[in-house]
Design a protein around this motif. Structure first.
Motif: not given
Lengths: 363, 115
Positions: A239-253, A268-279
């Protein structure tokens, strides 16, 4: 996650100290304090903030504001017995988890002890602040996803510890502490209250934030799982190449949440939650995939030279140790920080688009 | 005889200060300056006293231009009884309030027994 909180603290401090026309810094601290007290103490927060108007002198005002901060951080519990029970329960759970880890996976005993103490401490703080959040569908779902993510992350590391004990031996305990702090931070974010600075007439803003975060986390998690299943496994992870996917999801959310709730903070809260759950998902997927590798090899001259003096009993434990440490630092610390910046950008864009749409409609 | 769990020295000081003028509404900051107790300690004490029904709280009704309404505090009947009982139970070395009226009735008596 630790650094994420540090970054958030610095941003919050800078916001508090910014020059505005809303009074001096102690007055702004008092205003923030009043809003951050538990719901049943909000009246007291307003009382303390109002009292600051009677305090004259710079030093005295700062002293008074510092006292209010102390009350905000450690408000007197309404049910001391409940707090004591939470503290004792947390301590017992920490002792039990440590004993079990020491018996089954000794290399993770320190991690188990720290995680147990941190979770017990969090439960105690939550009990003292009388967090009684309404169990709505998105809140329960976000909590369940976070718990599942933490369980999957711990299970992935335990599987590595069982198969290759040396891979999870942490002589300095730095990564044990970081891992435990990151997991506790994830759960605290997922189970904590959602702050909302938008207009009061917006329906269910907290639930909207949670729905957005849930959708983003599930979408990115499903995408990563699909890639992890369909991509040939290598020792470098899948999944090392999937950072852009996580960034796109966070940006959209973050943009979507900010636009729908009309609140940048909610975005910001929704984006941070997405990033944390995704992490958490990414961490568990990556380590699980790497464990499927049948032959581990040293791929660089640096690794070949390092392995010779590392003291690891096998190449597999050396490679996996590197992966676990890298995923803790990169996946659970740096990844959320990077996506926090993305969340700020997305929330700003969402709020801006909303304003633009409103202007066009009214014009 | 009612057994009173001894409060902390700071709580005792707040109780005594409020009991000295039981009918008078007091401000939080005035209590801080009078007793030399920081706001970070004073407000938790006031919150606990209010939680236990010993302290009555209210907001100023008269609007003063240029500042928000302030919060006011005074002991309830139970609070006055508790203050006098706690002062009586205090060691001889501790200062005791001099003008505490003994209440005829003690509402919420069970709360005062610490059981």
């Amino acid at each position: 996650m630790v650094i994420t909180f540090a970054v958030l603290a610095v941003i919050g401090l800078a916001w508090l100290l910014r020059p505005t026309g809303d009074g001096d810094t102690p007055a702004r601290i008092a205003a923030v304090t009043a809003n951050r007290l538990p719901a049943h103490r909000q009246d007291w927060g307003r009382a303390m903030a109002a009292e600051l108007t009677q305090v004259s002198g710079r030093a005295r005002r700062w002293q008074f504001a510092a006292g209010l901060l102390r009350v905000m951080l450690f408000p007197p519990p309404r049910h001391p017995a409940r707090v004591l029970a939470a503290a004792l329960g947390g301590l017992l759970a920490a002792v039990g988890a440590t004993a079990a880890a020491a018996a089954e996976v000794p290399s993770l005993a320190v991690f188990a002890a720290i995680l147990g103490l941190l979770l017990g401490g969090y439960a105690t703080v939550a009990a003292s602040r009388s967090h009684r959040l309404r169990p709505t569908v998105p809140r329960v779902a976000v909590g369940a996803v976070a718990l599942a993510g933490v369980a999957a992350a711990v299970a992935a590391v335990v599987r590595i510890a069982v198969a290759y004990p040396a891979a999870t031996t942490d002589r300095t305990h730095v990564f044990s502490v970081l891992f435990a702090l990151a997991l506790t931070g994830c759960l605290a974010l997922a189970f904590g209250p959602v702050r909302h600075a938008g207009p009061a007439d917006t329906a269910g803003p907290a639930d909207t934030v949670l729905w957005w975060a849930l959708a983003g986390a599930l979408a990115s998690g499903a995408g990563w799982a699909a890639v992890a299943v369909t991509t040939p496994v290598t020792a470098d992870g899948t999944t090392s190449l999937l950072w852009p996917a996580g960034a796109a999801a966070t940006l959209a959310v973050s943009a979507g949440a900010a636009a729908t709730t009309r609140s940048r903070l909610s975005g910001v809260q929704a984006g941070l939650l997405t990033a944390v759950l995704g992490a958490l998902t990414r961490f568990a997927l990556d380590l699980t995939a790497i464990l499927q590798v049948h032959h581990y090899a040293l791929r660089s001259a640096y690794d070949i030279a390092g392995y010779a003096h590392s003291g690891y009993p096998s190449v597999a434990s050396y490679v996996l140790s590197d992966e676990v440490a890298g995923d803790i630092l990169g996946g659970l610390v740096l990844y959320p920080i990077a996506l926090l910046v993305v969340a700020f950008l997305g929330a700003a864009a969402g709020a801006g688009l909303r304003q633009l749409a409103v202007r066009r409609t009214s014009a | 005889m009612t057994r009173v769990r001894r409060p902390s020295a700071q709580t005792m000081a707040v109780l005594q200060a409020l009991a000295e003028r039981p009918d008078e509404w007091r401000y939080g900051y005035d209590l801080c300056t009078e007793l030399g107790i920081q706001a970070g300690s004073m407000y938790p004490i006031l919150m606990r006293l209010a939680d236990r029904g010993l302290l009555e709280t209210g907001w100023e009704t008269e609007r003063v231009p240029g500042r928000p309404a302030r919060h006011l505090y005074r002991l309830t009947g139970a609070g006055r009884a508790y203050a006098s009982a706690a002062a009586a139970a205090a060691p001889a070395t501790s200062p005791a309030p001099t003008t505490v009226p003994a209440p005829a009735t003690v509402p919420r008596r069970s709360r005062l027994q610490g059981t």
